[in-house]
Design a protein around this motif. Structure first.
Motif, PDB file in Angstrom:
ATOM      1  N   VAL A   1       1.985   6.680  -6.710  1.00 13.66           N
ATOM      2  CA  VAL A   1       0.683   7.334  -7.524  1.00 13.66           C
ATOM      3  C   VAL A   1       1.216   8.903  -7.399  1.00 13.66           C
ATOM      4  O   VAL A   1       1.186   9.544  -8.263  1.00 13.66           O
ATOM      5  CB  VAL A   1      -0.685   6.952  -7.154  1.00 13.66           C
TER       6      VAL A   1
ATOM      7  N   TRP B   1     -12.096   0.777  -3.839  1.00 15.03           N
ATOM      8  CA  TRP B   1     -11.150   1.222  -2.923  1.00 15.03           C
ATOM      9  C   TRP B   1     -11.679   1.277  -1.788  1.00 15.03           C
ATOM     10  O   TRP B   1     -11.446   1.484  -0.592  1.00 15.03           O
ATOM     11  CB  TRP B   1     -10.282   2.406  -3.329  1.00 15.03           C
ATOM     12  N   THR B   2     -13.104   1.019  -1.484  1.00 11.58           N
ATOM     13  CA  THR B   2     -13.940   0.563  -0.117  1.00 11.58           C
ATOM     14  C   THR B   2     -13.750  -0.665   0.182  1.00 11.58           C
ATOM     15  O   THR B   2     -13.427  -1.133   1.246  1.00 11.58           O
ATOM     16  CB  THR B   2     -15.081   1.330  -0.226  1.00 11.58           C
TER      17      THR B   2
ATOM     18  N   ILE C   1      -8.793  -5.682   5.988  1.00 17.77           N
ATOM     19  CA  ILE C   1      -9.023  -5.443   7.319  1.00 17.77           C
ATOM     20  C   ILE C   1      -9.558  -6.838   8.076  1.00 17.77           C
ATOM     21  O   ILE C   1      -9.413  -7.130   8.883  1.00 17.77           O
ATOM     22  CB  ILE C   1      -9.912  -4.115   7.623  1.00 17.77           C
TER      23      ILE C   1
ATOM     24  N   PRO D   1     -12.189  17.814 -15.493  1.00 18.29           N
ATOM     25  CA  PRO D   1     -13.246  18.220 -14.348  1.00 18.29           C
ATOM     26  C   PRO D   1     -13.927  16.801 -13.809  1.00 18.29           C
ATOM     27  O   PRO D   1     -15.049  17.022 -13.310  1.00 18.29           O
ATOM     28  CB  PRO D   1     -14.369  19.036 -15.049  1.00 18.29           C
ATOM     29  N   ASN D   2     -13.316  15.703 -13.976  1.00 20.30           N
ATOM     30  CA  ASN D   2     -13.809  14.348 -13.344  1.00 20.30           C
ATOM     31  C   ASN D   2     -13.900  14.624 -11.795  1.00 20.30           C
ATOM     32  O   ASN D   2     -13.107  14.833 -11.285  1.00 20.30           O
ATOM     33  CB  ASN D   2     -12.934  13.417 -13.910  1.00 20.30           C
ATOM     34  N   HIS D   3     -15.085  14.397 -11.339  1.00 15.56           N
ATOM     35  CA  HIS D   3     -15.274  14.509  -9.975  1.00 15.56           C
ATOM     36  C   HIS D   3     -15.772  13.275  -9.199  1.00 15.56           C
ATOM     37  O   HIS D   3     -16.308  13.387  -8.246  1.00 15.56           O
ATOM     38  CB  HIS D   3     -16.052  15.553  -9.469  1.00 15.56           C
ATOM     39  N   GLY D   4     -15.667  12.045  -9.799  1.00 17.47           N
ATOM     40  CA  GLY D   4     -16.057  10.911  -9.112  1.00 17.47           C
ATOM     41  C   GLY D   4     -16.077   9.622 -10.188  1.00 17.47           C
ATOM     42  O   GLY D   4     -16.120   9.834 -11.374  1.00 17.47           O
ATOM     43  N   ASN D   5     -16.125   8.588  -9.382  1.00 13.71           N
ATOM     44  CA  ASN D   5     -16.411   7.263 -10.377  1.00 13.71           C
ATOM     45  C   ASN D   5     -16.790   6.267  -9.444  1.00 13.71           C
ATOM     46  O   ASN D   5     -15.840   5.635  -8.552  1.00 13.71           O
ATOM     47  CB  ASN D   5     -15.063   7.067 -11.057  1.00 13.71           C
TER      48      ASN D   5
ATOM     49  N   PRO E   1      -9.889  -2.393   1.171  1.00 17.53           N
ATOM     50  CA  PRO E   1      -9.411  -2.360   2.441  1.00 17.53           C
ATOM     51  C   PRO E   1     -10.313  -2.990   3.516  1.00 17.53           C
ATOM     52  O   PRO E   1      -9.575  -3.534   4.244  1.00 17.53           O
ATOM     53  CB  PRO E   1      -9.628  -0.721   2.852  1.00 17.53           C
ATOM     54  N   ALA E   2     -11.446  -2.984   3.069  1.00 13.25           N
ATOM     55  CA  ALA E   2     -12.380  -3.803   3.939  1.00 13.25           C
ATOM     56  C   ALA E   2     -12.097  -5.320   3.962  1.00 13.25           C
ATOM     57  O   ALA E   2     -11.888  -6.066   5.216  1.00 13.25           O
ATOM     58  CB  ALA E   2     -13.900  -3.616   3.643  1.00 13.25           C
TER      59      ALA E   2
ATOM     60  N   ILE F   1       0.900  -1.165  -0.038  1.00  8.56           N
ATOM     61  CA  ILE F   1       0.023   0.015  -0.005  1.00  8.56           C
ATOM     62  C   ILE F   1       0.838   1.096  -0.006  1.00  8.56           C
ATOM     63  O   ILE F   1       0.534   2.238  -0.510  1.00  8.56           O
ATOM     64  CB  ILE F   1      -0.900   0.119   1.320  1.00  8.56           C
TER      65      ILE F   1
ATOM     66  N   LEU G   1     -14.882   2.905  -9.001  1.00  7.74           N
ATOM     67  CA  LEU G   1     -13.594   2.977  -8.507  1.00  7.74           C
ATOM     68  C   LEU G   1     -13.796   3.011  -7.017  1.00  7.74           C
ATOM     69  O   LEU G   1     -13.014   2.559  -6.072  1.00  7.74           O
ATOM     70  CB  LEU G   1     -12.795   4.356  -9.048  1.00  7.74           C
ATOM     71  N   GLU G   2     -14.657   4.058  -6.490  1.00  3.28           N
ATOM     72  CA  GLU G   2     -14.880   4.218  -5.265  1.00  3.28           C
ATOM     73  C   GLU G   2     -15.258   2.762  -4.277  1.00  3.28           C
ATOM     74  O   GLU G   2     -15.001   2.628  -3.255  1.00  3.28           O
ATOM     75  CB  GLU G   2     -16.199   5.144  -4.765  1.00  3.28           C
TER      76      GLU G   2
ATOM     77  N   VAL H   1       0.553   4.072  -2.856  1.00  5.84           N
ATOM     78  CA  VAL H   1       0.389   5.586  -2.585  1.00  5.84           C
ATOM     79  C   VAL H   1       1.473   6.472  -3.005  1.00  5.84           C
ATOM     80  O   VAL H   1       1.316   7.713  -3.759  1.00  5.84           O
ATOM     81  CB  VAL H   1      -0.010   5.749  -0.918  1.00  5.84           C
TER      82      VAL H   1
END
Lengths: 323, 572
Positions: free
Chosen positions: A62, A93-94, A101, A82-86, A97-98, A55, A89-90, A59
Motif C-alpha cells: 500500500v 482494521w480493528t 491476536i 478531504p476524506n477523514h474517516g470511515n 488484528p484482534a 501483513i 473500515l476502522e 503494508v
C-alpha cells in the motif's frame, strides 16, 4: 469498481496469500530441530511468520502504491481528497488484528503447555505444581509420545511423562562454564550427555551471576539464577552434538561461555557414563576428563589412565558403579 | 475562523493600506547557552544537546559493529566491548531518544500547538533541561574511567561485581536523567490540560499533544519505580545491603521486575511522541486530513494503559510463574490492536492524497515502513513459546532497532526536516535531505535485517566473540552500520549550513494548517503576536480553497502588524 480492477484485486490477494504461505514454509531461518517439542515451536513460528509476511506485504504494498499513484503531479499544488474517516473500515482494521491476536494467543498457550509437558518450565516449585495440576485437569487420552508434531490440536500430554522425567541432571552455571551433575551416579561432567528419546529434567542454578541455558536446536531457553532453582524439561529427539549457549550477559567472556550437548543412544549414553566413572575410580564424584568431541585427547587420556581398549565389554560387568 | 471576523482591530486595519514592515527581533545566539525559560529555546537546547549525544552513541555503535565484523574479539577486546554496548544503549535511550522527543519536540511544539505562551512551569522546564548535560557528563566520565559493563539493563548480581565506580556513575546518571524526565512530564501534563487557548477542546488538539499527554502519564507512573530500583541497587553496590544480592538473601529477579516496570513503558515513551509527530507530518505533505482522528487519539491512551501492564514479557525466561507469562503474553499481544489502528490510519491518510516527497515525508513514510517490521517481530516476541527461543538473541537486537531506530530515529529525522524551518526560520537543503534518507534507509536495513536470522539461528546478544558460522551475516551487518555512520554526515552539514545560511523559510513553507505555522519562523518570545487565532482545524486539508487560506494568511499578517504597533506604542 470495474470488473477488471476486481480481477486485479483478487489476483493480488491470491499472489499475496501464496507468497506468504510459501515464505512461511521456506524461510530457512531456524537451525535443525532436535527435541520433541521443537516441531511445535517450528509449526507455530511458521504460521506466525506466514501471517506476518502477509501483513508486511500489504503494508509495504500500500505504501509503494500510494507513493506512485498519489504522488504530487507537476504543477498541482492542490490538496487531496478531504476524506477523514470511515467507520466501517476502522471497525474492520480493528477487528481483524484482534482476531489474529486471539488466535495467536490461544495457539501460543497450547504450544507452551505442550512444550512444558505439564511441568512448569519456570522457576518456583509452586508454579510448577500449579501448572501440572492445570494440565492434569485438561488431560486427554494418550495419543502417544510421538504425536507432538502439530501445534493446533488441543494439548496432548502423555500421562507417563507428566512429572516423571527419566533422567535428572543438575546444572550449575558459573563464569564461564557449565557443570553437569548426574545425581544417580554422582558423575560430574563438563559436557552434557543425554540419552535419545528420554524425558530429561534439568535442575539448574548459578553460582555467581545470572546465566541462561539455551540450546537453539531444542528451541528452549531458561535463565539460570543464583539463589534459586530453575527447571527445564524436554525429550531430545535427534542424535548429535549441539551447542549449549549462555544467553544472559554474565561478564566480559559471556560470548565464549559455551558448553556441548551430546544426544546419544541410551546404550552409548550408558557407556559414556561408565567410562567417566571408571576414569577416576578413587573419587566418589568424577570429572569428565575425556570429552568425546576431542577423540585424540580422549584416547591419550584413556591411555594415560590405563583404560583398556575393549572398555565396552568391561563395562557390561561394571554396572555396580551406576548405583 | 469566526474569531477572525469578530476581531475589532481588523476592520480598522484593512482600511490602512500602508503596512509597517515587520522587523523580527533577531535574538542573540548565546541565549541558547543560558538558563532561558522560553520553551522554544529549551526545546532547541534539548535537540542540539541530544544530537551531540546521538553522535557519541553512534560512534560507540560503530565501534561495537567493528568488533563484530569478525568472529574473534580483536578490536575492542572483551571488557571494553561490554562497556561500549552498555554506554551505547544508555546514551541512545536516556540521552538521545527520550530527551530529544519529549524535551526537544515536546517543548518546542506543545505550547505552539495549543496556543500557549509558554509551558505551565517555565523555570521547572529549564531546570529539567539543565539536568541533561550532567547526566551525559557522568556517563562520559564513566566511559573514560571504568565503563559500566552490565548492559543498559544492569541486572544484578553482574552489575554488583563488574566495577563499582562505573556502575555507580551509571546509576547516578540515570537517576538524574530520570528526574529530569519526571519534571518534564509534570510540566507537559499540566500544560496540555490547563494551558490550551480558549475554545480549544481536547479533541481539537493536534494529535502530537495527545501523544505527549499519554507519554507524560507513562513517565509519571513508571519512572519513579526505576529510580527506586536504582537507589536500592546503589545500596547493594556501596553499602553491601542485599535487596537484590542473592549472597545475602536478596532476589535478583525483583530488580528485573522493577527495572522493566519502567523500561517497558519507556519504549512507549520513546515511540508515542513519534506516533504523534507522524500524525502531524503525513497529513501536511500528503495534503489530506488525518484519517480517523479520534481512533488515533484514543489509541494513544490505550497504548499508554496497556504499556503499563506488559513489563514481564521481558522476563519470560527469568523463572517467571506460568500464570504471569500467560497474562503478560495476552496483554502484550493486545497492544498490536491500537498500534495497528494507527498504522492503518496513516496508510489511509496517504491514500488519495497528493504526496509531496519532501525529506520530512520520506522519513515519515520510511518510519511507517520500518516500524511495521519492528511491530511484526514484536508479535513473535510476545508469544511465550516463540520468545523462549529468541529471547536475548540477535532477533531481539533486530526487533528493538527496527522499533527504536526505524521507528523513533526515523521519526525524529522526519520531525527535524519538518520543523527545522519553524525553529530556525531557514529551509534545509532538500537534495541533501534525500541523500540522507537513502543512505539511512539502505544502511539501516543492511545493518539490522540480517540480525533476525542471526538470532533465530543461535547467536546470543551482548557477545564480543561468536561462532564463526555467523561470520558472513555479521560482516554484512557491520557494513550497514558503517553506511549508517556515514549517513549522519549529510544531515549534520546540511543542518549547520542551513541554520547559518539556508534560504528563508517564511511563516509556513509547507502550507500546513496547525497553529504553530500561523506565527513567524522562528516565533517571537511569547509565540504569537496578539492572541493566537484558530483559523482552521489542524487537519482541514482539502476543505478550504487556496483563496480562503491566502486570505487567512494575509489577515493574520495584518493582525500581527497591529499587535506589533501596539507593543511599540508605549516606547515611542
Amino acid at each position: 469498481m470495474s470488473a477488471l480492477s476486481n480481477i486485479i484485486l483478487v489476483g493480488i490477494g491470491i499472489l499475496l496469500t501464496v507468497t506468504s504461505l510459501w515464505y512461511g514454509q521456506n524461510h530457512h531461518l531456524l537451525p535443525a530441530s532436535a527435541a520433541n517439542s521443537a516441531p511445535l515451536f517450528d509449526s507455530l513460528f511458521n504460521s506466525t511468520l506466514t501471517i506476518a509476511t502477509g501483513i508486511f506485504l500489504i503494508v509495504q504494498g500500500v505504501l509503494i502504491y500510494t507513493a506512485i499513484r498519489y504522488r504530487k503531479r507537476r504543477g498541482d499544488w492542490g490538496d487531496g481528497d478531504p476524506n477523514h474517516g470511515n467507520v466501517l473500515l476502522e471497525i474492520v482494521w480493528t477487528a481483524i488484528p484482534a482476531v489474529i491476536i486471539l488466535w495467536l494467543g490461544l495457539s501460543s498457550l497450547d504450544v507452551y503447555q505442550a512444550i512444558n509437558g505439564g511441568v512448569g518450565m519456570g522457576g518456583h516449585t509452586h508454579s510448577g505444581m500449579a501448572a501440572s495440576e492445570m494440565t492434569m485437569a485438561m488431560e486427554e487420552p494418550d495419543h502417544g509420545a510421538a504425536d507432538s508434531g502439530y501445534a493446533y490440536t488441543p494439548v496432548v500430554v502423555p500421562g507417563k511423562e507428566v512429572g516423571k522425567p527419566e533422567l535428572v541432571v543438575q546444572v550449575q552455571g558459573m563464569q564461564y562454564a557449565w557443570v553437569f551433575t548426574y545425581p544417580e551416579s554422582g558423575l560430574v561432567a563438563g559436557e552434557l550427555h543425554l540419552p535419545l528419546n528420554k524425558r530429561v529434567r534439568l535442575e539448574m542454578t548459578a553460582l555467581d551471576v545470572n546465566h541462561a541455558f539455551w540450546v537453539p536446536q531444542f528451541r528452549l531457553k531458561q535463565d539460570v539464577i543464583p539463589g534459586r532453582e530453575t527447571y527445564l524439561e524436554f525429550v531430545p529427539s535427534q542424535l548429535g552434538e549441539y551447542p549449549i549457549i549462555c544467553a544472559e550477559l554474565c561478564g566480559p567472556y559471556h560470548g565464549v561461555m559455551a558448553g556441548q550437548l551430546f544426544v546419544e543412544t541410551p546404550e552409548a549414553f550408558e557407556r559414556w557414563q561408565q567410562e567417566q566413572i571408571l576414569a577416576t575410580r578413587p573419587d566418589d564424584s568424577t570429572l569428565a576428563l575425556a570429552p568425546q568431541s576431542e577423540s585424540a585427547f580422549a584416547r591419550a587420556q584413556q591411555q594415560r589412565l590405563g583404560i583398556p581398549a575393549d572398555i565396552h565389554q568391561a563395562l557390561q560387568q561394571g554396572s555396580q558403579f551406576s548405583g | 475562523m469566526t474569531q477572525l471576523y469578530e476581531n475589532p482591530n481588523l476592520a480598522s486595519a484593512s482600511s490602512a493600506s500602508s503596512l509597517v514592515k515587520i522587523e523580527l527581533l533577531s535574538e542573540p545566539w548565546w541565549r541558547f547557552f543560558t538558563f532561558s525559560t522560553d520553551h522554544k529555546v529549551i526545546g532547541i537546547q534539548y535537540l542540539v544537546t541530544t544530537f551531540f549525544f546521538y553522535l557519541v552513541g553512534g560512534a560507540l555503535a560503530t565501534a561495537v559493529r567493528a568488533e563484530l565484523a569478525t568472529p574473534e574479539a580483536d578490536f575492542l577486546g572483551f571488557e571494553r566491548y561490554n562497556g561500549a554496548f552498555t554506554v551505547h544503549a544508555t546514551i541512545m535511550i536516556f540521552l538521545w531518544i527520550v530527551p530529544a522527543l519529549v524535551g526537544g519536540f515536546g517543548n518546542y511544539l506543545v505550547p505552539l500547538m495549543i496556543g500557549a505562551r509558554d509551558m505551565a512551569f517555565p523555570k521547572l522546564n529549564a531546570v529539567a533541561f539543565w539536568m541533561i548535560p550532567p547526566t551525559g557528563i557522568l556517563l562520559l566520565v564513566s566511559l573514560l574511567t571504568e565503563a559500566p559493563a552490565a548492559g543498559w539493563t544492569s541486572y544484578p548480581p553482574l552489575s554488583l561485581i563488574s566495577g563499582k565506580l562505573g556502575e555507580e556513575l551509571w546509576i547516578l546518571s540515570i537517576l538524574l536523567g530520570g528526574t529530569s524526565s519526571i519534571l518534564a512530564a509534570v510540566n507537559f501534563f499540566v500544560t496540555i490540560l490547563k494551558m490550551r487557548m480558549p475554545g480549544m477542546k481536547l479533541e481539537d488538539m493536534p494529535l502530537f499533544c495527545w501523544a505527549m499527554l499519554a507519554t507524560s502519564v507513562l513517565t509519571l507512573i513508571a519512572t519513579p519505580v526505576l529510580a527506586g530500583a536504582l537507589i536500592l541497587l546503589s545500596f547493594d553496590l556501596l553499602a553491601g545491603t542485599a535487596f537484590f544480592n542473592p549472597t545475602g538473601g536478596g532476589d535478583p529477579v525483583v530488580y528485573q521486575h522493577m527495572f522493566w516496570f519502567y523500561s517497558h513503558p519507556a519504549v512507549y515513551i520513546m515511540i508515542l511522541p513519534v506516533f504523534g509527530m507522524i500524525s502531524e507530518i503525513l497529513p501536511v505533505h500528503a495534503r489530506k486530513p488525518i484519517f480517523a482522528y479520534k481512533a488515533i487519539a484514543y489509541s494513544s491512551l490505550a497504548i499508554c494503559f496497556l504499556g503499563l501492564i506488559v513489563w514481564a514479557h521481558h522476563m519470560f525466561t527469568s523463572g517467571t510463574p506460568d500464570w504471569m507469562r500467560v497474562f503478560f503474553m495476552i496483554a502484550t499481544m493486545a497492544i498490536a490492536v491500537p498500534t495497528g489502528i494507527k498504522v492503518f490510519s496513516w496508510l489511509a491518510t496517504l491514500w488519495g492524497g497528493k504526496i509531496r516527497f519532501t525529506s520530512a515525508m520520506l522519513f515519515g513514510m520510511g518510519f511507517v515502513s520500518m516500524f511495521v517490521v519492528g511491530g511484526l517481530s514484536g508479535i513473535i516476541l510476545a508469544s511465550v513459546p516463540l520468545d523462549i527461543h529468541v529471547h536475548d538473541t540477535y532477533f531481539v537486537v533486530a526487533h528493538l532497532h527496527y522499533v527504536l531506530f526505524g521507528g523513533s530515529v526515523f521519526g525524529i529525522y522526519a520531525g527535524l526536516y519538518h520543523w527545522f524551518p519553524k525553529m530556525t526560520g531557514r529551509m534545509l537543503n532538500e537534495f541533501w535531505g534525500r541523500v540522507h534518507f537513502v543512505l539511512t534507509f539502505v544502511g539501516f536495513n543492511i545493518c539490522f535485517l540480517p540480525m533476525h536470522k542471526l538470532g533465530l539461528m543461535g547467536m546470543p546478544r551482548r557477545v564480543a566473540q561468536y561462532d564463526p558460522q555467523f561470520a558472513d551475516l555479521n560482516w554484512i551487518s557491520s557494513v550497514g552500520a558503517f553506511i549508517l555512520a556515514i549517513s549522519t554526515l549529510p544531515f549534520l552539514f546540511n543542518a549547520i549550513y542551513s541554520w547559518l545560511a539556508g534560504p528563508k523559510a517564511g511563516d509556513n513553507p509547507w502550507e500546513a494548517l496547525s497553529l504553530e505555522w500561523t506565527t513567524t519562523s522562528p516565533p517571537p518570545h511569547q509565540n504569537f503576536y496578539g492572541d493566537p487565532i484558530l483559523l482552521t482545524g489542524p487537519y482541514d486539508y482539502g476543505t478550504h480553497s487556496k483563496e480562503t487560506l491566502d486570505y487567512f494568511a494575509s489577515q493574520l499578517k495584518t493582525l500581527r502588524e497591529l499587535a506589533l504597533m501596539d507593543t511599540e506604542a508605549p516606547h515611542s
